[in-house]
Design an enzyme around this catalytic site. Sequence first.
Site, PDB file in Angstrom:
ATOM      1  N   GLU A 167      -0.447   1.191  -5.616  1.00  0.00           N
ATOM      2  CA  GLU A 167      -0.350   0.022  -4.740  1.00  0.00           C
ATOM      3  C   GLU A 167      -0.358  -1.278  -5.546  1.00  0.00           C
ATOM      4  OE1 GLU A 167      -3.796   0.405  -2.153  1.00  0.00           O
ATOM      5  OE2 GLU A 167      -3.710   2.562  -2.339  1.00  0.00           O
ATOM      6  N   HIS A 184       0.857  -1.198   0.000  1.00  0.00           N
ATOM      7  CA  HIS A 184       0.000   0.000   0.000  1.00  0.00           C
ATOM      8  C   HIS A 184       0.901   1.259   0.000  1.00  0.00           C
ATOM      9  CE1 HIS A 184      -3.214   2.705   0.941  1.00  0.00           C
ATOM     10  NE2 HIS A 184      -4.085   1.743   1.194  1.00  0.00           N
TER      11      HIS A 184
END
Length: 296
Positions: A264, A159
Amino acid sequence: MPIEETETEIILTHPNNSSTKARILKYGATVFSWELKGEEQLWLSTAAKLDGSKPVRGGIPLVFPVFGKNHDDEHLSKLPQHGLARNSVWEFLGQVKSNPPTIQLGLGPEFANEELTNLWPFEYSLVLSVELGDEYLKTEIEVLNTSTTQNLKFNWLFHTYLKIDDIEDTLVSNLSSTKLYDQLLKESYIDRQPVISVHEELDRIYQNVDEDRIIQVIDKGYPIHTLKRHNLPDTVVWNPWVEKSKGMADFEPKDGFKNMVCVEPGHVHDFVVLAPGENWVASQILYKDELKFQKV
Ligand code: BG6
């Protein structure tokens, strides 16, 4: 000293340039700072919790075994959004190489967040390697199914919060003509725009993006971040914009969305399924490169 361990974090310093550094929190094995020749590359909220009370808002939190909130799977649906890896204290396994400085952290059900492990009682071993090159940062994950009887079904995602100057001057490139699922519209379609520009909240899962597509974040025509992926077919692009940022207590300053974009890489549009004893390896490399417009 290229590798320093404190009670809560590991600090890597590149032997050829002491202003190239990475800091990794044991909580979540979260890389929360990567300075390349003195310049920070990752965005970190000024209200991010680094004390283990909450996943880190910024840097590179790790998403496992589920991306987002699952509503269908008998077991994964019991876990909170983005799983349990980012809410667990990982074990520092030590140094693998001194140049480029490379370390590993590990996680398994025996020391992962207990409450969440009770909700998702599977056997696994995760090893995260963090390699600080003089010009790049590589994060690699190995997932091993340590069960002798049960399959291991999971999502993985890095992330990555990238630091930028101004979201309105920023483009994300080389994802065009890709099928995406728009998490806000709850619709799938093919992105026909040549580049992504962000002028409102954006939350998209680009699916099955060819591995040889090099994603770039471009600031006023100059590529400021380049991202290579291995074994990670999907890429989420996210910016919370005004309202969503207001709703996140650990997102500060409130106009910080102007200075970040999340790109991500993950395996999230479906699950990786490992038979007992099988393993799976994937990685992301962040670096700087010339502008690349790839044929689509
Ligand atoms: C992104 C998701 O990956 O993470 C978004 O696509 C989500 O939907 C964002 O809002 C942040 O999630 P969290 O749990 O860290 O607030």
